[in-house]
Motif scaffolding. Structure first.
Motif, PDB file in Angstrom:
ATOM      1  N   THR A   1      24.490  28.241  13.636  1.00 38.29           N
ATOM      2  CA  THR A   1      23.891  29.180  13.052  1.00 38.29           C
ATOM      3  C   THR A   1      23.884  28.651  11.388  1.00 38.29           C
ATOM      4  OG1 THR A   1      24.716  31.058  14.465  1.00 38.29           O
ATOM      5  CG2 THR A   1      23.866  31.572  12.151  1.00 38.29           C
ATOM      6  N   PHE A   2      22.590  28.725  10.936  1.00 37.32           N
ATOM      7  CA  PHE A   2      22.597  28.300   9.538  1.00 37.32           C
ATOM      8  C   PHE A   2      21.890  29.703   8.666  1.00 37.32           C
ATOM      9  CE2 PHE A   2      21.128  23.665  11.037  1.00 37.32           C
ATOM     10  CZ  PHE A   2      22.675  23.558  11.351  1.00 37.32           C
ATOM     11  N   LEU A   3      22.517  29.790   7.732  1.00 38.27           N
ATOM     12  CA  LEU A   3      21.835  30.780   6.852  1.00 38.27           C
ATOM     13  C   LEU A   3      21.687  30.010   5.273  1.00 38.27           C
ATOM     14  CD1 LEU A   3      24.433  33.713   6.836  1.00 38.27           C
ATOM     15  CD2 LEU A   3      22.649  33.104   8.506  1.00 38.27           C
ATOM     16  N   PHE A   4      20.473  30.191   4.882  1.00 38.41           N
ATOM     17  CA  PHE A   4      19.845  29.548   3.710  1.00 38.41           C
ATOM     18  C   PHE A   4      19.362  30.596   2.775  1.00 38.41           C
ATOM     19  CE2 PHE A   4      20.750  25.766   5.970  1.00 38.41           C
ATOM     20  CZ  PHE A   4      21.080  24.857   4.987  1.00 38.41           C
ATOM     21  N   SER A   5      19.445  30.419   1.421  1.00 37.84           N
ATOM     22  CA  SER A   5      18.717  31.490   0.702  1.00 37.84           C
ATOM     23  C   SER A   5      19.042  30.790  -0.874  1.00 37.84           C
ATOM     24  CB  SER A   5      19.189  32.876   0.787  1.00 37.84           C
ATOM     25  OG  SER A   5      18.227  33.650  -0.306  1.00 37.84           O
ATOM     26  N   ALA A   6      18.326  31.426  -1.872  1.00 41.55           N
ATOM     27  CA  ALA A   6      18.795  30.958  -3.213  1.00 41.55           C
ATOM     28  C   ALA A   6      19.533  32.112  -3.896  1.00 41.55           C
ATOM     29  CB  ALA A   6      17.276  30.927  -4.309  1.00 41.55           C
ATOM     30  N   THR A   7      19.646  33.215  -3.063  1.00 41.00           N
ATOM     31  CA  THR A   7      20.657  34.248  -3.779  1.00 41.00           C
ATOM     32  C   THR A   7      21.090  34.884  -2.387  1.00 41.00           C
ATOM     33  OG1 THR A   7      18.605  35.918  -3.158  1.00 41.00           O
ATOM     34  CG2 THR A   7      18.935  35.373  -5.409  1.00 41.00           C
ATOM     35  N   MET A   8      22.296  34.445  -1.991  1.00 37.66           N
ATOM     36  CA  MET A   8      22.977  34.544  -0.898  1.00 37.66           C
ATOM     37  C   MET A   8      23.837  36.003  -1.156  1.00 37.66           C
ATOM     38  SD  MET A   8      23.277  33.719   2.211  1.00 37.66           S
ATOM     39  CE  MET A   8      22.671  32.153   2.334  1.00 37.66           C
ATOM     40  N   THR A   9      23.823  36.763  -0.104  1.00 38.10           N
ATOM     41  CA  THR A   9      24.812  37.790  -0.127  1.00 38.10           C
ATOM     42  C   THR A   9      26.201  37.292   0.150  1.00 38.10           C
ATOM     43  OG1 THR A   9      25.335  39.912   0.686  1.00 38.10           O
ATOM     44  CG2 THR A   9      24.593  38.187   2.405  1.00 38.10           C
ATOM     45  N   THR A  10      27.140  37.917  -0.812  1.00 38.21           N
ATOM     46  CA  THR A  10      28.727  37.683  -0.446  1.00 38.21           C
ATOM     47  C   THR A  10      29.408  38.826   0.259  1.00 38.21           C
ATOM     48  OG1 THR A  10      28.959  38.460  -2.606  1.00 38.21           O
ATOM     49  CG2 THR A  10      28.736  36.082  -2.314  1.00 38.21           C
ATOM     50  N   LYS A  11      28.483  39.811   0.757  1.00 32.56           N
ATOM     51  CA  LYS A  11      29.275  40.870   1.339  1.00 32.56           C
ATOM     52  C   LYS A  11      29.663  40.494   2.669  1.00 32.56           C
ATOM     53  CE  LYS A  11      27.199  44.685  -1.013  1.00 32.56           C
ATOM     54  NZ  LYS A  11      25.967  45.530  -1.089  1.00 32.56           N
ATOM     55  N   VAL A  12      30.793  40.608   3.010  1.00 33.58           N
ATOM     56  CA  VAL A  12      31.232  40.227   4.205  1.00 33.58           C
ATOM     57  C   VAL A  12      30.619  40.975   5.399  1.00 33.58           C
ATOM     58  CG1 VAL A  12      33.285  39.939   5.421  1.00 33.58           C
ATOM     59  CG2 VAL A  12      33.395  39.517   3.156  1.00 33.58           C
ATOM     60  N   ALA A  13      30.406  42.032   5.174  1.00 29.55           N
ATOM     61  CA  ALA A  13      29.864  42.936   6.500  1.00 29.55           C
ATOM     62  C   ALA A  13      28.733  42.442   6.748  1.00 29.55           C
ATOM     63  CB  ALA A  13      29.678  44.582   5.621  1.00 29.55           C
ATOM     64  N   ILE A  65      27.820  26.136   1.282  1.00 26.40           N
ATOM     65  CA  ILE A  65      27.646  25.044   0.473  1.00 26.40           C
ATOM     66  C   ILE A  65      26.846  25.651  -0.754  1.00 26.40           C
ATOM     67  CG2 ILE A  65      26.119  22.600   0.083  1.00 26.40           C
ATOM     68  CD1 ILE A  65      27.865  22.438   2.566  1.00 26.40           C
ATOM     69  N   GLU A  66      27.211  25.505  -1.818  1.00 27.24           N
ATOM     70  CA  GLU A  66      26.723  26.102  -2.936  1.00 27.24           C
ATOM     71  C   GLU A  66      26.083  24.967  -4.062  1.00 27.24           C
ATOM     72  OE1 GLU A  66      28.764  29.432  -5.021  1.00 27.24           O
ATOM     73  OE2 GLU A  66      30.086  29.733  -3.252  1.00 27.24           O
ATOM     74  N   VAL A  67      24.881  24.879  -4.150  1.00 30.55           N
ATOM     75  CA  VAL A  67      24.483  23.962  -4.975  1.00 30.55           C
ATOM     76  C   VAL A  67      24.108  24.695  -6.454  1.00 30.55           C
ATOM     77  CG1 VAL A  67      22.868  22.133  -5.312  1.00 30.55           C
ATOM     78  CG2 VAL A  67      24.053  22.329  -3.253  1.00 30.55           C
ATOM     79  N   SER A  68      24.139  25.950  -6.462  1.00 29.77           N
ATOM     80  CA  SER A  68      23.908  26.504  -7.699  1.00 29.77           C
ATOM     81  C   SER A  68      24.744  27.774  -7.649  1.00 29.77           C
ATOM     82  CB  SER A  68      22.573  27.020  -7.769  1.00 29.77           C
ATOM     83  OG  SER A  68      22.182  27.981  -6.542  1.00 29.77           O
ATOM     84  N   SER A  69      24.883  28.285  -8.814  1.00 33.21           N
ATOM     85  CA  SER A  69      25.860  29.718  -9.001  1.00 33.21           C
ATOM     86  C   SER A  69      24.780  30.588  -8.406  1.00 33.21           C
ATOM     87  CB  SER A  69      26.050  30.036 -10.339  1.00 33.21           C
ATOM     88  OG  SER A  69      24.923  30.258 -11.093  1.00 33.21           O
ATOM     89  N   LYS A  70      25.357  31.836  -8.250  1.00 32.55           N
ATOM     90  CA  LYS A  70      24.675  32.602  -7.103  1.00 32.55           C
ATOM     91  C   LYS A  70      23.276  33.364  -7.649  1.00 32.55           C
ATOM     92  CE  LYS A  70      25.243  37.374  -5.296  1.00 32.55           C
ATOM     93  NZ  LYS A  70      25.933  38.541  -5.561  1.00 32.55           N
ATOM     94  N   TYR A  71      23.050  33.216  -8.974  1.00 31.51           N
ATOM     95  CA  TYR A  71      21.707  33.713  -9.403  1.00 31.51           C
ATOM     96  C   TYR A  71      21.136  32.959 -10.382  1.00 31.51           C
ATOM     97  CZ  TYR A  71      22.436  38.469  -7.206  1.00 31.51           C
ATOM     98  OH  TYR A  71      22.656  39.306  -6.280  1.00 31.51           O
ATOM     99  N   SER A  72      20.967  31.664 -10.375  1.00 34.49           N
ATOM    100  CA  SER A  72      20.475  30.741 -11.205  1.00 34.49           C
ATOM    101  C   SER A  72      18.924  30.409 -10.940  1.00 34.49           C
ATOM    102  CB  SER A  72      21.459  29.709 -11.232  1.00 34.49           C
ATOM    103  OG  SER A  72      21.184  28.813 -10.026  1.00 34.49           O
ATOM    104  N   THR A  73      18.428  30.423 -12.294  1.00 31.42           N
ATOM    105  CA  THR A  73      17.113  29.738 -12.165  1.00 31.42           C
ATOM    106  C   THR A  73      16.899  28.444 -12.457  1.00 31.42           C
ATOM    107  OG1 THR A  73      16.650  30.676 -14.260  1.00 31.42           O
ATOM    108  CG2 THR A  73      15.776  32.119 -12.518  1.00 31.42           C
TER     109      THR A  73
END
Ligand SMILES: Nc1ncnc2c1ncn2[C@@H]1O[C@H](COP(=O)(O)OP(=O)(O)OP(=O)(O)O)[C@@H](O)[C@H]1O
Length: 829
Positions: A184-196, A209-217
């Motif tokens: 399973t792969f999850l990708f986004s520019a704004t990933m949720t960190t909510k465990v649920a 893998i975080e190539v940016s901080s959570k909300y960066s432009t």
């Protein structure tokens, strides 16, 4: 470990054929997210990938999947879920272009399209399914023989969106019928960190893998805002469109209704705007997107249906007409520009009601936006009167059009024609280049999310200076970002200021609603589709046409019209039938309104072969030009061709629509009109029907005619058909007689096959108001419409636009009433 810049796809473990595919796609080196994620994915780990918009996440998951497929080929190997239909198409294109070398077969399974043909596609067991969740669920429940029980890979692109409240329940259902032993792969520019939410995805020992901080432009994006009173919002938008004329813009609104209204408003003001929202049929959504991608419309007015994932390289500026209620949406919206290392701009309109949301966005992105520079507020307010007028027109027409979208689209071009036009005077809004830059932080960690996979594994990584363990406790106890996310959810439920529109609930639900629609029996019926491949083709074509059109860069305008209904006589004032009378009235008033102006309108009617032609030549329609002036002129039709003899075959099939009113093309800011055409009935190859073809005049021909450029409309494809360098001595194409000099399209001009509808001729570089002669002389298999484009002379542009206004009204009236119109098609305009 080497830095990402030193890495190659090969060094990441990508096999040779796929490396070649990357080369073909012009991917020289992997981007950071690719460099970080691909090795883990190739090792068979589940991956959560967070990287900025436009950073190449699609290939980051596509390449490992294609490689695994190459090693163990099977049908229904991987399923990619995307929140919007357009994004699903785009992902499929990416898989096809990277996987063509290994013969990958993909199927796009999305709402708004025919279930049956999708079922057939699924029965062929494509390797990769790219789907929106609702429709996939539908097939799993209702398509016999279709299951995902052998699925090896599941990807959620824009994962945070798919895992949130809107899609969550469907995802839960889907995951029940997908094997647990999968990657399973999850990708986004704004990933949720909510465990649920992440638990919903049932990851197994995932790597994050975080190539940016959570909300960066991205750093190549210049972010601006404009603050003004709410009541002036439309006016500011028009001002910006005017200032940014020549740029490609996406304007985001909150609701479908606003999208439609603004598109109409802008079109009424002469801007080539096109709407995209979830209440349009899928065919129209794709059509809008394709026109925007191809550059034939350079303003896309959209809801958040276009905010995620869409990769349109030509977007220069994103305007947030409505400030997004959710900070994540801001990140994704502005991410439609400044992609893949390019630069771009965003402008967020802020009114007194938006201040809190605006401040929250600034806080979240960790940047202060600059105010967008405008010369003076007075300049903006100068537009108020025009904007109010357009608003009134939109209010009058809007409700009807919202109810009947087809009607809306059929009339779109008339909006432009009926409106007064702006002459855009603006500098070019330059957007410089950029390169893949270093982006933010790189972090890798192993994420123990599930009770069943409780071990934690820290992975040291030379380039990772953000190495942190994320566990349920941490998430529950922390953190400004987590809070932000919760706030976002709340935000989205509470619009910041009251709005009169009723469809606010549509926000962000353009595709989610497909499941409900299905249940209610509201599935949108498919229409004739333009495949996304077409968009690429269109884009290439538009580029080509644009290049060629540079030759006539300082050019514009249209001469007159050829009307008539087949029953009239030569007539300079009396009129033939209702339509003709109204046309004459309009001309009469147009003439009188011109007063003492030395520039006059010339009207000449001809009767040829029982066909009444009306031609108007008016050099007032010219616009003054200079390099800094851009012209939007209405797509007034110069002339139409009448069939002079009936089709030879008595049993000829009925006429067929080959174009639509919304297919005008924009070349160098010149709008070329493309009325609806009716394809001629089937022809006998031996005895084609005869069509009248007008000559294009070259008044006061002085040998300066250089170029004749022909454009062909083939089912909305525009191609440069031919460019002719015409010389005075070119007797094939240039004729002189007492009435003037004419370019004519003799068969001796070597034209490409006349297999489609519209031809445009870009003509001489000088023009006067000599009347146009029209003579039927050309035998052709197909109806041809010629539009001549002339270079400008120093004339008053405002007069000219109002003349065009009444002129085009008259055309519309005439054509709507014309028996020819009824017999053949509603073509003109
Ligand atoms: N290695 C590479 N080198 C150059 N260009 C690349 C590379 N990888 C991807 N691209 C291009 O970068 C653009 C953006 O890629 P993509 O759409 O995958 O971004 P994204 O990260 O998914 O963006 P978003 O978050 O908006 O969905 C695409 O045009 C893609 O072809």
């Amino acid at each position: 470990m080497s830095t990402p810049k030193e890495k190659t796809f090969e060094s990441l473990g990508i096999i040779e054929p796929l490396c070649k595919a990357c080369e073909q796609c012009k991917y020289k080196t992997p981007t950071e997210i690719q460099a970080e994620a691909i090795p883990w994915a190739l090792q068979g780990r589940d991956v959560i990938g967070l990287a900025q918009t436009g950073s190449g996440k699609t290939a980051a998951f596509a390449l490992p999947i294609l490689q695994a497929l190459w090693e163990a080929p099977q049908g229904l190997f991987a399923c990619i879920l995307a929140p919007t239909r357009e994004l699903a198409f785009q992902i499929s294109e990416m898989f096809e272009s990277l996987g063509s070398v290994i013969g990958v077969r993909c199927a796009v399974i999305i709402g708004g399209m025919d279930m049956m043909s999708q079922a057939i596609a699924l029965s062929k067991k494509p390797h990769i399914i790219i789907a929106t969740p609702g429709r996939l669920q539908d097939h799993l429940e209702n398509t016999k023989g279709f299951s995902l029980k052998n699925l090896k890979y599941l990807v959620m692109d824009e994962a945070d969106k798919l895992l949130d409240m809107d899609f969550g329940p469907i995802i839960d259902k889907l995951l029940k019928v997908i094997p647990k032993e999968r990657h399973t792969f999850l990708f986004s520019a704004t990933m949720t960190t909510k465990v649920a939410k992440l638990q919903r995805a049932s990851l197994m020992n995932p790597v994050k893998i975080e190539v940016s901080s959570k909300y960066s432009t991205v750093s190549t994006l210049l972010q601006y805002y404009l603050f003004f009173p709410f009541k002036h919002k439309d006016c500011y938008l028009v001002y910006l469109c005017n200032e940014l004329a020549g740029n490609s813009l996406i304007i985001f609104t909150r609701t479908c209704n606003d999208t439609q209204r603004l598109a109409l408003l802008l079109r009424n003001m002469g801007f080539p705007a096109i709407p995209l929202h979830g209440q349009l049929s899928q065919a129209k959504r794709l059509g809008s997107l394709n026109k925007f991608k191809a550059g034939s419309r350079n303003i896309l007015v959209a809801t958040d249906v276009a905010s995620r994932g869409l990769d349109i390289p030509l977007v220069d500026v994103v305007i947030n007409f409505d400030i997004p209620a959710n900070s994540k949406d801001y990140i994704h919206r502005v991410g439609r520009t400044a992609r893949a290392g390019r630069s771009g701009k965003s402008i967020t309109l802020v009114t007194q009601y938006d201040v809190e949301l605006y401040q929250r966005i600034e806080h979240v992105i960790g940047k202060k936006m600059d105010v967008f520079p405008i010369d003076s507020k007075d300049d903006v307010m100068l537009l108020q009167e025009r904007v109010s007028e357009a608003q009134r027109m939109v209010t009058l027409e809007g409700s009807k059009r919202i109810k009947n979208d087809d009607d809306f689209r059929d009339k779109e071009d008339r909006d432009i024609i009926q409106s007064n036009k702006l002459v855009f005077i603006s500098g070019i809004f330059t957007v410089g280049g950029g390169e893949w830059g270093t982006r933010g932080m790189i972090g890798v960690n192993s994420l123990p999310l599930l009770p069943s996979t409780n071990q934690t594994e820290d992975i040291s990584h030379s380039s990772a200076h953000l190495v942190k363990r994320i566990d349920p406790v941490e998430h529950q106890s922390k953190s400004s970002t987590s809070n932000q996310e919760e706030n976002d959810d709340v935000e989205s439920k509470q619009p910041p200021y009251p709005t009169s529109h009723k469809d606010d609930n549509n926000k962000g639900k353009d595709d989610e609603t497909e499941q409900n629609n299905k249940n209610n029996g509201n599935e949108t019926q498919p229409e004739q589709l333009i495949h996304p491949d077409q968009a690429k083709e269109n884009e290439d074509t538009a580029k080509q046409v644009k290049e060629e059109a540079m030759i006539i860069r300082k050019v514009i305008i249209v001469l007159g019209s050829l009307g008539g209904n087949g029953s009239g006589k030569r007539d300079n004032g009396g009129g033939v039938g209702n339509g003709e009378a109204s046309m004459n009235d309009a001309f009469a008033s147009e003439k009188s309104s011109m007063g003492n102006n030395s520039n006059s309108t010339n009207v000449m009617d001809n009767e040829v072969g029982g066909v009444n032609f009306r031609v108007v030549g008016n050099n007032e329609m010219n616009h003054e030009t200079s390099d800094s002036v851009q012209y939007h002129h209405p797509p007034v039709q110069l002339s139409s061709i009448r069939q002079l003899t009936p089709p030879v075959q008595p049993s000829a099939p009925p006429a067929e629509k080959v174009g639509d009113t919304d297919s005008d093309i924009q070349i160098d800011n010149v709008t070329f009109s493309t009325p609806i055409l009716t394809a001629p009935p089937a022809y006998s190859p031996t005895a084609p029907p005869i069509y009248a073809l007008p000559h294009i005049p070259i008044p006061e021909f002085d040998g300066s005619v250089r170029d004749m450029i022909l454009y062909m409309d083939g089912n909305n494809n525009y191609q440069l058909a031919q460019q002719q360098n015409l010389q005075n001595s070119d007797s094939r194409n240039i004729n002189h007689n007492n009435n003037g000099t004419f370019i004519s399209l003799h068969s001796s001009v070597s034209l490409p096959p006349l297999n489609t509808g519209v031809w445009y001729a870009a003509g001489p570089t000088s023009q006067t108001n000599t009347p146009i002669d029209v003579t039927p002389h050309q035998q052709s298999n197909h109806p041809i419409i010629i539009q001549s484009i002339h270079s400008p002379s120093n004339l008053n542009s405002q007069n000219s636009t109002s003349n065009l206004h009444s002129f085009s009204d008259s055309i519309e009236n005439n054509e709507n009433n014309s028996p020819t119109h009824q017999r053949h098609d509603p073509s003109i305009i």
